[in-house]
Design a protein around this motif. Structure first.
Motif, PDB file in Angstrom:
ATOM      1  N   UNK A   4       0.773  -1.226   0.051  1.00 32.54           N
ATOM      2  CA  UNK A   4       0.016   0.143   0.207  1.00 32.54           C
ATOM      3  C   UNK A   4       0.830   1.287  -0.047  1.00 32.54           C
ATOM      4  N   UNK A   5       0.620   2.228  -0.722  1.00 31.36           N
ATOM      5  CA  UNK A   5       1.188   3.504  -0.699  1.00 31.36           C
ATOM      6  C   UNK A   5       1.104   4.250   0.434  1.00 31.36           C
ATOM      7  N   UNK A   6       2.081   4.481   1.220  1.00 27.78           N
ATOM      8  CA  UNK A   6       2.182   5.207   2.418  1.00 27.78           C
ATOM      9  C   UNK A   6       3.208   6.242   2.771  1.00 27.78           C
ATOM     10  N   UNK A   7       2.901   7.198   3.575  1.00 22.74           N
ATOM     11  CA  UNK A   7       3.822   8.254   3.953  1.00 22.74           C
ATOM     12  C   UNK A   7       3.677   8.374   5.259  1.00 22.74           C
ATOM     13  N   UNK A   8       4.906   9.254   5.771  1.00 23.92           N
ATOM     14  CA  UNK A   8       4.857   9.734   7.242  1.00 23.92           C
ATOM     15  C   UNK A   8       5.584  10.992   7.446  1.00 23.92           C
ATOM     16  N   UNK A   9       5.596  11.689   8.535  1.00 27.06           N
ATOM     17  CA  UNK A   9       6.269  12.843   8.821  1.00 27.06           C
ATOM     18  C   UNK A   9       7.959  12.569   8.650  1.00 27.06           C
ATOM     19  N   UNK A  67       7.960   8.714   0.582  1.00 23.01           N
ATOM     20  CA  UNK A  67       6.666   8.094   0.280  1.00 23.01           C
ATOM     21  C   UNK A  67       7.320   6.515  -0.067  1.00 23.01           C
ATOM     22  N   UNK A  68       6.509   5.593   0.486  1.00 21.29           N
ATOM     23  CA  UNK A  68       7.150   4.244   0.313  1.00 21.29           C
ATOM     24  C   UNK A  68       5.760   3.163  -0.016  1.00 21.29           C
ATOM     25  N   UNK A  69       5.903   2.049   0.058  1.00 18.21           N
ATOM     26  CA  UNK A  69       4.855   0.892  -0.044  1.00 18.21           C
ATOM     27  C   UNK A  69       5.379  -0.113   1.086  1.00 18.21           C
ATOM     28  N   UNK A  70       4.085  -0.187   1.791  1.00 16.89           N
ATOM     29  CA  UNK A  70       4.233  -1.217   3.229  1.00 16.89           C
ATOM     30  C   UNK A  70       3.124  -2.015   2.969  1.00 16.89           C
ATOM     31  N   UNK A  71       3.216  -3.002   3.862  1.00 22.80           N
ATOM     32  CA  UNK A  71       2.292  -4.258   3.776  1.00 22.80           C
ATOM     33  C   UNK A  71       1.184  -4.183   4.780  1.00 22.80           C
TER      34      UNK A  71
END
Length: 301
Positions: free
Chosen positions: A161-166, A181-185
């Motif tokens: 899933x396309x995800x991001x954080x501070x 921005x990265x892809x996580x499970x």
């Protein structure tokens, strides 16, 4: 260390040890080849999964729905701030780390992202529009709603899933040092995104309206309120060559409007056989000036 000048054939020196060593190496090689664990076999399998041809969803009502397979495309534009940049339409792509891709059989999480000039839908650039409650398949996606973007991680049974954080000192984009921005499970609040209308003066009026397919929109991270951006002037050395960096940052011009770096299109499939996507049939002049009364009738419930 003294060099052994005697081969196993003369039966002098450590000939028996050399024979056993060669037999063990050949046995290990044959066993890995049978199980598909050789480096060249793993590379072929990974590239085959990421570059396999995909079929995008065809939008009959010209709107985006939950469950649709789309490409995220940053439309072609001229960047006056950079002397060297990637021209053309750039699609958001899964980018596995080159070293980890060679050493491991499966993709490592989190997995990187980049923007590449790819116009054909393949495994690494085809995303699925997902709902947080998982019960909205087929319903129309609207401006301001939380949604997720999933992609198959080289296989049909695992989705990232396309995800991001501070941004932090230990976690940021490689080139720009902005929000990564990265892809996580895991599907969580860090994987929630919202679409916003392109014109800031009409953004509130379009809140809750259906999102048209193949039109320029803004994609903002729900948790940090940062816009998804493609940095064409920052090139990364990836497993597939030189590609542009993707980060989460809102780039504003002098009129407080988002720059083309933050412009994206959810591209669907072409019902005709002359092209796999609708990129060639878009109308850039009319998509940003579509009247509000027409937007309410774009999609039928």
């Amino acid at each position: 260390m003294a060099q052994n000048l005697y081969g196993p054939g003369v039966r002098m020196g450590n000939w028996n040890e050399d024979v056993y060593l060669e037999e063990e190496l050949m046995k290990d090689f044959l066993e890995k080849r049978e199980k598909g664990k050789l480096l060249i076999q793993r590379n072929r399998k990974l590239k085959g999964n990421l570059l396999r041809q995909m079929q995008l969803s065809i939008s009959e009502d010209e709107c985006i729905h939950y469950g649709d397979k789309v490409m995220l495309v940053n439309p072609d534009h001229v960047d006056p701030e950079a002397a060297v940049f990637l021209a053309g339409d750039l699609s958001l792509c899964m980018t596995p780390d080159e070293i980890k891709a060679h050493l491991h059989e499966e993709l490592e999480v989190p997995c990187g992202l980049s923007a590449a000039p790819t116009k054909n839908p393949v495994g690494r650039n085809t995303f699925v529009v997902l709902s947080m409650d998982r019960n909205a398949n087929g319903q129309v996606l609207r401006y301001g709603e939380d949604f997720c973007l999933g992609i198959m991680a080289g296989s049909e049974d695992k989705m990232l899933y396309l995800a991001s954080d501070h941004r932090s000192l230990l976690k940021s984009a490689k080139k720009s040092w902005l929000q990564e921005v990265s892809l996580v499970d895991e599907m969580s609040y860090l994987a929630c995104w919202q679409a916003a209308y392109l014109d800031p003066q009409l953004r509130l009026e379009y809140e809750g309206m259906p999102i048209p397919a193949n039109a320029k929109i803004l994609i903002n991270h729900s948790h940090t309120n940062r816009g998804l951006a493609a940095h064409r002037h920052l090139l990364l050395s990836t497993y597939f060559g030189k590609e542009a960096e993707v980060a989460a940052h809102t780039h504003l011009d002098s009129h407080r409007a988002e720059k083309p770096k933050n412009h994206w299109m959810l591209v669907t499939g072409n019902p005709r056989k002359d092209s796999p996507t609708m990129l060639e049939l878009r109308n850039p002049q009319g998509e940003a000036t579509r009247p509000l009364e027409q937007a309410g009738n774009l999609c039928a419930e």
